[in-house]
Design an enzyme around this catalytic site. Structure first.
Site, PDB file in Angstrom:
ATOM      1  N   THR A  93     -22.711  30.489  46.524  1.00 48.95           N
ATOM      2  CA  THR A  93     -22.715  30.572  45.064  1.00 48.95           C
ATOM      3  C   THR A  93     -22.511  32.034  44.705  1.00 48.95           C
ATOM      4  OG1 THR A  93     -24.162  28.662  44.784  1.00 48.95           O
ATOM      5  CG2 THR A  93     -24.063  30.234  42.966  1.00 48.95           C
ATOM      6  N   LYS A 168     -20.580  25.334  39.015  1.00 51.62           N
ATOM      7  CA  LYS A 168     -21.920  25.616  39.550  1.00 51.62           C
ATOM      8  C   LYS A 168     -22.725  26.489  38.584  1.00 51.62           C
ATOM      9  CE  LYS A 168     -25.352  25.944  42.456  1.00 51.62           C
ATOM     10  NZ  LYS A 168     -25.273  26.522  43.801  1.00 51.62           N
ATOM     11  N   LYS A 243     -30.660  34.593  40.287  1.00 47.86           N
ATOM     12  CA  LYS A 243     -29.309  34.994  40.668  1.00 47.86           C
ATOM     13  C   LYS A 243     -28.262  34.168  39.922  1.00 47.86           C
ATOM     14  CE  LYS A 243     -26.053  34.235  44.442  1.00 47.86           C
ATOM     15  NZ  LYS A 243     -25.868  33.646  45.775  1.00 47.86           N
TER      16      LYS A 243
END
Length: 294
Positions: A93, A168, A243
């Site tokens: 990611t 995502k 994050k």
């Protein structure tokens, strides 16, 4: 069966690589940490600490790394060592800019590529039930689909280069926001004298229903498999949620999108991490919302 190099054998990468071995693929696992290489070897993979050696004979290269800078560095190192036509798949990611830069590097080296971040956490990685959000050319997706299907139960081809990372980022922003809302509701219910089970039974079958409630309930009891029943051990660590929320902010800044709830969620998770709770499951933020840390 394919010959696969898997670079990055952490909490997600190791069980994903093990599932590929179990499916009959020849897997060379690569990581700088000796203990992770040993675990991959026990799962049946060939192991090395040299990414260039890992990719030399590979038909497919999969990376699962912490951040965009790591993906760029590793792809820059190994693309010249890979056979032309090798399929590169990044399951990390990372920021969308880095994902598109990685695609460009692969194209320049004559290699098809996919960005394919995952959802489902460590449990999904072990069980082979991950969801893959995939970006890249249709031809590359068709080639990568059978391999990804050995690690997940749901694959969505989201579009061109970087589209997987875009999906995502948006998905996890929803997750971060919804978890805070569910935590606030339980904290309020406690003050009102309403039991956890009563709120769950109502909200899980009415308009408050969401994944953060029904699959990952942040209080012990109603969902036995949730981290709340295991002292908020991850799961999906709060530091990783932070994050992802920061990636959403970066994407919004780059496109001019307005995401006030996403920004506020990022601020709350930053505070939670600053309290030393970044290693806890992200659902543990309920303790901060209650005004305490456990």
């Amino acid at each position: 069966m394919a010959e696969i190099a898997f670079i990055g054998l952490g909490n997600m990468g190791l069980p994903m690589a093990a599932n590929l071995v179990a499916a009959g693929h020849k897997v060379t696992g690569c990581d700088l940490v000796a203990g992770l290489r040993e675990a991959a070897a026990k799962a049946g993979a060939t192991v090395t600490d040299d990414p260039a050696k890992a990719v030399a004979a590979a038909e497919i290269v999969i990376t699962m790394l912490p951040a965009g800078k790591h993906v760029r560095a590793v792809w820059s190192e190994v693309l010249p060592k890979a056979k032309p036509g090798t399929l590169f798949i990044d399951c990390s990611t990372i920021d969308i800019e880095s994902a598109r830069a990685a695609h460009a590097m692969a194209k320049a080296a004559g290699c098809p590529s996919l960005d394919a971040p995952v959802s489902g956490g460590t449990g999904g990685a072990k069980a082979g039930t991950l969801t893959f959000m995939v970006g890249g050319a249709s031809e590359a997706y068709a080639r990568g689909e059978p391999v990804l299907a050995k690690m997940g139960k749901k694959l969505v081809h989201c579009g061109a280069d970087g589209a997987g990372q875009a999906a995502k980022v948006c998905n996890n922003m929803i997750l971060g926001i919804s978890m805070i809302g569910v935590c606030e509701a339980f904290a309020l219910a406690e003050k009102l004298g309403l039991s956890h089970q009563a709120l769950f039974d109502v909200a899980s079958t009415s308009s408050g229903q969401c994944w953060s409630l029904t699959s990952y309930c942040p209080v012990p009891g109603p969902v036995p498999a949730s981290p709340a029943n295991n002292d908020y051990q991850p799961g999906f660590a709060a530091a990783l949620m932070l994050k992802d929320l920061k990636l959403a902010q970066d994407a919004a800044a780059g496109t001019g999108a307005t995401i006030p709830m996403g920004s506020h969620a990022a601020q709350l998770y930053a505070l939670f991490a600053a309290m030393g709770e970044g290693g806890r499951d992200f659902s543990g933020i309920i303790n901060m919302i209650r005004g305490k840390s456990e």
